[in-house]
Structures are given as structure tokens and as C-alpha cells.
Design a protein around this motif. Sequence first.
Motif, PDB file in Angstrom:
ATOM      1  N   GLY A  33      10.723   2.704  -5.027  1.00 27.61           N
ATOM      2  CA  GLY A  33      11.054   2.228  -3.688  1.00 27.61           C
ATOM      3  C   GLY A  33      10.328   2.965  -2.585  1.00 27.61           C
ATOM      4  O   GLY A  33      10.417   2.574  -1.422  1.00 27.61           O
ATOM      5  N   ASP A  35       6.629   5.288  -1.268  1.00 25.49           N
ATOM      6  CA  ASP A  35       5.172   5.177  -1.312  1.00 25.49           C
ATOM      7  C   ASP A  35       4.582   6.556  -1.052  1.00 25.49           C
ATOM      8  O   ASP A  35       5.314   7.547  -0.915  1.00 25.49           O
ATOM      9  CB  ASP A  35       4.636   4.121  -0.338  1.00 25.49           C
ATOM     10  CG  ASP A  35       4.841   4.461   1.130  1.00 25.49           C
ATOM     11  OD1 ASP A  35       5.199   5.616   1.454  1.00 25.49           O
ATOM     12  OD2 ASP A  35       4.635   3.567   1.979  1.00 25.49           O
ATOM     13  N   ASP A  57      -0.003   5.076  -4.340  1.00 24.70           N
ATOM     14  CA  ASP A  57       1.106   4.133  -4.334  1.00 24.70           C
ATOM     15  C   ASP A  57       1.186   3.544  -5.734  1.00 24.70           C
ATOM     16  O   ASP A  57       0.230   2.921  -6.209  1.00 24.70           O
ATOM     17  CB  ASP A  57       0.870   3.013  -3.321  1.00 24.70           C
ATOM     18  CG  ASP A  57       0.879   3.503  -1.883  1.00 24.70           C
ATOM     19  OD1 ASP A  57       1.389   4.608  -1.633  1.00 24.70           O
ATOM     20  OD2 ASP A  57       0.364   2.787  -1.005  1.00 24.70           O
ATOM     21  N   HIS A  61       4.357  -0.889  -5.240  1.00 24.57           N
ATOM     22  CA  HIS A  61       4.805  -0.060  -4.117  1.00 24.57           C
ATOM     23  C   HIS A  61       3.680   0.053  -3.083  1.00 24.57           C
ATOM     24  O   HIS A  61       2.495   0.006  -3.426  1.00 24.57           O
ATOM     25  CB  HIS A  61       5.157   1.350  -4.580  1.00 24.57           C
ATOM     26  CG  HIS A  61       6.318   1.441  -5.506  1.00 24.57           C
ATOM     27  ND1 HIS A  61       6.227   1.146  -6.848  1.00 24.57           N
ATOM     28  CD2 HIS A  61       7.612   1.804  -5.283  1.00 24.57           C
ATOM     29  CE1 HIS A  61       7.399   1.330  -7.415  1.00 24.57           C
ATOM     30  NE2 HIS A  61       8.261   1.736  -6.492  1.00 24.57           N
ATOM     31  N   HIS A  66       1.199  -5.934  -6.724  1.00 24.66           N
ATOM     32  CA  HIS A  66       2.349  -6.277  -7.552  1.00 24.66           C
ATOM     33  C   HIS A  66       1.836  -6.791  -8.893  1.00 24.66           C
ATOM     34  O   HIS A  66       0.744  -7.369  -8.975  1.00 24.66           O
ATOM     35  CB  HIS A  66       3.205  -7.348  -6.872  1.00 24.66           C
ATOM     36  CG  HIS A  66       3.877  -6.860  -5.630  1.00 24.66           C
ATOM     37  ND1 HIS A  66       4.844  -7.588  -4.964  1.00 24.66           N
ATOM     38  CD2 HIS A  66       3.738  -5.709  -4.919  1.00 24.66           C
ATOM     39  CE1 HIS A  66       5.258  -6.913  -3.905  1.00 24.66           C
ATOM     40  NE2 HIS A  66       4.597  -5.769  -3.852  1.00 24.66           N
ATOM     41  N   ALA A 158       7.522   1.234   3.263  1.00 29.39           N
ATOM     42  CA  ALA A 158       7.735   1.400   1.828  1.00 29.39           C
ATOM     43  C   ALA A 158       8.787   0.434   1.321  1.00 29.39           C
ATOM     44  O   ALA A 158       8.634  -0.179   0.264  1.00 29.39           O
ATOM     45  CB  ALA A 158       8.151   2.844   1.531  1.00 29.39           C
ATOM     46  N   TYR A 162       7.978  -2.767  -1.316  1.00 25.49           N
ATOM     47  CA  TYR A 162       8.494  -2.576  -2.668  1.00 25.49           C
ATOM     48  C   TYR A 162       8.771  -3.912  -3.363  1.00 25.49           C
ATOM     49  O   TYR A 162       9.417  -4.798  -2.809  1.00 25.49           O
ATOM     50  CB  TYR A 162       9.779  -1.750  -2.586  1.00 25.49           C
ATOM     51  CG  TYR A 162      10.566  -1.639  -3.862  1.00 25.49           C
ATOM     52  CD1 TYR A 162      10.026  -0.998  -4.977  1.00 25.49           C
ATOM     53  CD2 TYR A 162      11.860  -2.144  -3.947  1.00 25.49           C
ATOM     54  CE1 TYR A 162      10.756  -0.881  -6.136  1.00 25.49           C
ATOM     55  CE2 TYR A 162      12.595  -2.024  -5.107  1.00 25.49           C
ATOM     56  CZ  TYR A 162      12.031  -1.390  -6.204  1.00 25.49           C
ATOM     57  OH  TYR A 162      12.770  -1.276  -7.362  1.00 25.49           O
ATOM     58  N   ARG A 164      10.829  -5.847  -5.488  1.00 22.70           N
ATOM     59  CA  ARG A 164      12.191  -5.728  -5.989  1.00 22.70           C
ATOM     60  C   ARG A 164      12.390  -6.337  -7.375  1.00 22.70           C
ATOM     61  O   ARG A 164      13.413  -6.122  -8.015  1.00 22.70           O
ATOM     62  CB  ARG A 164      13.168  -6.336  -4.986  1.00 22.70           C
ATOM     63  CG  ARG A 164      13.317  -5.485  -3.735  1.00 22.70           C
ATOM     64  CD  ARG A 164      13.990  -6.215  -2.580  1.00 22.70           C
ATOM     65  NE  ARG A 164      14.168  -5.347  -1.427  1.00 22.70           N
ATOM     66  CZ  ARG A 164      13.189  -4.997  -0.579  1.00 22.70           C
ATOM     67  NH1 ARG A 164      11.971  -5.451  -0.768  1.00 22.70           N
ATOM     68  NH2 ARG A 164      13.432  -4.194   0.439  1.00 22.70           N
TER      69      ARG A 164
END
Length: 248
Positions: A33, A35, A57, A61, A66, A158, A162, A164
Amino acid sequence: MTAERVLLEGTDIAYRYSEPQDRIPVVLVHGMGGDSHTWDRFANDLVQRGRGVITLDLRGHGRSGHTGSYLFDEFADDLRHLCDHLELDRVDLVGHSLGGYATSVVAQTRPELVRRLVIEECPLPRRPSDPVTPLTSRFPSVPELWHATTSLIRHPRAVIAYDRSMTSSALTQFRQANPQWWDRLGDITAETLILVGGPGGMVDPIKLEAVVAAIPNCRTVKFKSGHSIHRDKYADFADIVLPFLSAP
């Protein structure tokens, strides 16, 4: 610090670094969660002491890409690949929470790479004999894993960046036994420092004893703060970690 991006084994990883120094560089790895900016203050203190610093990172993040997979060992893979990309043959590693797990795996699998290892408040993997329980007896697991959301005011970027989708994967992995991780603890040759928080921390004390016994050169320091020691008790954190990293 200079910002860069690199494609590592198909994963887009963002990282920052200070100008190379003659001394062994320090790689700082954030938790779930967060960075790389969580380390800004500590990174600056290291640079002021003449150390080269790399922060990244983790996948999913900050400015990193992703992905469709967030296995814990993949975070360690990204860290190893970044060290190889930067042609680093010796480093000090500092990792918080999920970052602590990633750094521990690198120290297990590439012991010749890691000189000193700092693991801050890393939830310790399950052993095959351990019952399936929340990460601590004080708080439910989901609020603990979402600890980083308390940083919304300080580091909104951050929280927004993130991915999730990794949360359900993380919950599943925390509940799975990880015998390989336990079996490889004895392979760590780095001098190791484990930082443990007080109320709100996520380190099981029984498993911690087993970890310290398994790593050849390991000690622990306990703090009164919760899960994010470097954020909430920075002076205490720096007083312990800076001398540890400065030792020959």
C-alpha cells in the motif's frame, strides 16, 4: 534522487537512485500500500552520510505497473532483477512489512549479494504446524493489511496508485504455509536486524523466536510504535538502523 523506469521480466518497475558512491549502496523496499516516498527522510539521511541509495515502487504500487499476479516471491524477483539491472554485486537491504519479506527472500536466495539486512515489522509466514489465525491477536487481518490507508493524508499518491486487487491474494498467501521460506533461513549470511513494533505490530513473537534461532547472525530490537516504525518513530528507527548500516 534521479527517477527511472525499467521493464524487468515483463513488469514495469519505477525506481529512484542517488548518484553512485564508493560505498555499498542501500536498497529501501516499502510495504504493501505504500511507495518509495515512504523512505524519503531516511534516504536523505543515508545520502548525507555518503551512501548510494536505491528505492523502488513494488509492482502494483506507486509508479510501477499493475500485473495479473502478486505472489509474494514475485516481489522478491523484481528486487533481484533490479539489482542485476543496476549491476550491483553487494548491497544492504532494508524492507518494511511486505518489503521485509521480499528482502528476506533475496538474502536467502542470493546470500552473496546481501551484506546487511534490516527487516522492519514483517508478518512472518506460516509454518506447516501453525494454525490459521489472524496476523495478530489484537486486530482483524483486513485492517492490518490495509494499514497503509492511514497514510492517506501524508502520502495520498501511494494509496491512490495501489492496486487493490492484490489484497485478496495477500490474504490467501498469509494463510498458506510457507515451509520453503523457513527452510532457507539458515542460508542467510547477511548480518540481520529485525525491528518489531509494539501494540498494532504484526510480528508473532513465537515465530520470531524461531526466525532469530534459524538465521546465523540475527538480533531484534523492539519499539513502542505500531507497524510503521520508520514513519511513526523515525528518530528511534534512525538511531538503531543508521549505525547498523554504517558498521564495516
